[in-house]
Design an enzyme around this catalytic site. Structure first.
Site, short mmCIF file in Angstrom:
data_model
loop_
_atom_site.label_atom_id
_atom_site.label_comp_id
_atom_site.label_asym_id
_atom_site.label_seq_id
_atom_site.Cartn_x
_atom_site.Cartn_y
_atom_site.Cartn_z
N LYS A 78 0.85 -1.20 0.00
CA LYS A 78 0.00 0.00 0.00
C LYS A 78 0.88 1.24 0.00
CE LYS A 78 -3.91 2.03 2.58
NZ LYS A 78 -4.83 1.90 3.73
N SER A 158 -9.92 2.22 2.63
CA SER A 158 -8.98 2.90 1.78
C SER A 158 -8.00 1.97 1.05
CB SER A 158 -8.17 3.89 2.62
OG SER A 158 -7.39 3.21 3.58
N SER A 182 -10.47 0.04 6.89
CA SER A 182 -9.80 0.05 5.58
C SER A 182 -9.09 -1.22 5.17
CB SER A 182 -8.80 1.19 5.52
OG SER A 182 -9.47 2.38 5.22
N1 GLN Z 1 -13.52 4.85 5.86
C1 GLN Z 1 -12.94 5.32 7.08
C2 GLN Z 1 -12.50 6.76 6.93
O1 GLN Z 1 -12.69 7.29 5.89
C3 GLN Z 1 -11.80 4.45 7.51
C4 GLN Z 1 -10.60 4.61 6.67
C5 GLN Z 1 -9.47 3.78 7.17
O2 GLN Z 1 -9.67 2.79 7.87
N2 GLN Z 1 -8.28 4.20 6.85
O3 GLN Z 1 -11.99 7.34 7.81
#
Ligand code: GLN
Length: 492
Positions: A78, A158, A182
């Site tokens: 990532k 994400s 995410s």
């Molecule tokens: N969807 C959540 C956010 O936008 C979690 C994102 C994540 O876990 N990095 O904050």
């Protein structure tokens, strides 16, 4: 050649050891597949030279009997993980061509274990999002499609590049991070397995920070066994991260296949949220039935403060993000847009460098931390966080070994479908996952069935702190019972 892509890492490991094929051959097969899959937009940077050089080193170690735990594993990283000498952007324009002179703790450990880096994977800008559509590189496309439709679907967020790559077999495994869901939500959207370990299990050193008290690294893998192998190589104590836990990393792989007989599995009644689709409810019941059939006892439990988790998360996470992102000022990292004086340079750089979702989070975060509102919002959200944590502690103290819930409120949605709705609609994706980050617990998403239109659906298991082993054992039972079928048909 392409059949090399069919092996899980556990299978490939045996064949590499037996010299049925070499790490270079395996890596080449992945590099060819990556090239063919460019329309998926899963990789934001391909590193074929690094991959082939590391694969050759793997072959040399295999030949001398020095193979590490991930020897020859073609891995996607990532783009939130700093990689030495390799551009790292967090998929934000503000980092420009930032090339770290160091490697994150987690990717260094994987490298030391023999993993072969194929390239850097797409993610939401600074990991903020649930669909990977906030990436400065555009969204990756889910390799799955609804039956009878070729509308592009999101791969979740994400870590959407990680999930798309593993599902499409253009990475055998991938690193990911999870602040509110995410790892688990993208895994759920793509029929892959993703585990967010206990907070502190993996070092955050060298990972671009979003919300430091919630961020955790973990793997996305093709099956439960591979996820266990990968996590084993990622975890471990690191004195450079003061929240990294100084404790033994168990043999996670040994937990796969362990009986769940006699385990108590809790179903939290508060997760039966309003408007939950019938197919998600049915999947959840099916999962409970499978665990019961495997000898577990399934009991209803209550996590009273669940409904406050999402609102509290959207105060805590932006607050920490606004503080973490203050460092991007055009002076020390990446992009710079000049101005008449230093203040204007900061303003120009930040205005040009951050996308709309990141700006929204910085504004919310700065607001809830501001003098007049700190107690009303931030302090209150922290109190709610304590109550959420206590709910879980009470359930676990009552003899429950793991908690079973749906992973997401729906299957993968279409590109543009949610992003054009309100931000709150998008935030609702994490309704089943954020509680786990708020409480610092481990959670795994495992594919368990399909939606009416043929898309993968997943269940989530939540465990006691540092008891990822029970999650692996239980998730493996669900994986077996579901019976596979989670490889998308190739259309790209
Ligand atoms: N969807 C959540 C956010 O936008 C979690 C994102 C994540 O876990 N990095 O904050």
């Amino acid at each position: 050649m392409s059949d090399l892509l069919d092996f899980t890492f556990a299978q490939a490991r045996t064949k590499l050891a037996a010299k049925d094929f070499s790490a270079v051959e395996l890596t080449r097969a992945y590099l060819d597949a990556i090239e063919a899959a460019r329309p998926l937009n899963a990789y934001v940077l391909e590193t074929p030279e690094i991959a082939l050089a590391r694969a050759a080193e793997s072959d040399a170690r295999i030949a001398t009997g020095e193979a590490g735990a991930l020897e020859g594993l073609p891995l996607g990283v990532k783009d939130l993980f700093c990689t030495e000498g390799v551009r790292t952007t967090a998929c934000s324009r503000i980092l420009g061509d930032f090339t770290p002179p160091y490697e994150s703790f987690v990717t260094q450990k994987m490298r030391d274990a023999g993993a072969v880096m194929l390239g850097k994977l797409n993610n939401d800008e600074f990991a903020m999002g649930s669909s990977n559509e906030t990436s400065a590189f555009g969204a990756p496309v889910n390799p799955w499609r609804r039956s009878g439709s070729d509308a592009p679907l999101v791969a979740g967020g994400s870590s959407g590049g990680s999930s798309a790559a593993v599902a499409a077999r253009i990475a055998l495994g991938a690193t990911a991070t999870d602040t509110g869901g995410s790892i688990r939500q993208p895994a759920a959207f793509t029929g892959t397995v993703g585990i967010k370990p206990t907070y502190g299990r993996c070092s955050r050193w060298g990972i671009v920070a979003f919300a430091s008290s919630l961020d955790q690294a973990g793997p996305i893998a093709r099956d439960v066994r591979d996820a266990a192998i990968l996590l084993g190589a990622m975890a471990g104590h690191d004195p450079r991260d003061s929240t990294s836990a100084d404790r033994e990393v168990p043999d996670f792989e040994a937990a796969v296949g362990r009986s769940v007989k006699g385990l108590r599995i809790g179903l939290p009644k508060e997760y039966r949220v309003d408007g939950m689709p019938a197919e998600i409810e049915a999947l959840w019941e099916q999962g409970a039935a499978w665990l019961r059939a495997a000898g577990a006892e399934v009991v209803e439990v209550s996590l009273q403060h669940t409904k406050y988790a999402l609102p509290a998360y959207y105060i805590v996470a932006p607050a920490e993000a606004s503080s973490n992102l203050a460092r991007y000022d055009g002076v020390r990292y990446g992009a710079r847009v000049p101005g008449r004086d230093i203040t204007e340079m900061y303003e120009n750089t930040r205005a040009a460098g951050f996308g709309p979702e990141v700006r929204r989070r910085i504004m919310i975060g700065s607001y809830v931390l501001s003098a007049g509102y700190y107690d009303a919002y931030y302090v209150r959200a922290q109190k709610v966080r304590t109550l959420i944590k206590r709910d879980f502690e009470t359930v676990f103290a009552g003899g429950v070994d793991a908690i079973l819930t749906p992973a997401t409120p729906s299957a993968a949605f279409g590109v543009g479908e949610m992003a054009n709705a309100s931000p709150v609609e998008m935030y609702l994706n994490d309704v089943f996952t954020v509680t786990v980050n708020m409480a610092g617990l481990p959670g795994v998403a495992v594919p368990a069935g399909k939606s009416a239109d043929g898309l993968p659906l997943a269940l989530q298991l939540i465990g006691r702190p540092f008891d990822e082993e029970t999650l692996f054992s239980t998730a493996a039972v669900i994986e077996d019972a579901a019976g596979g079928g989670f490889t998308p048909e190739r259309w790209w």
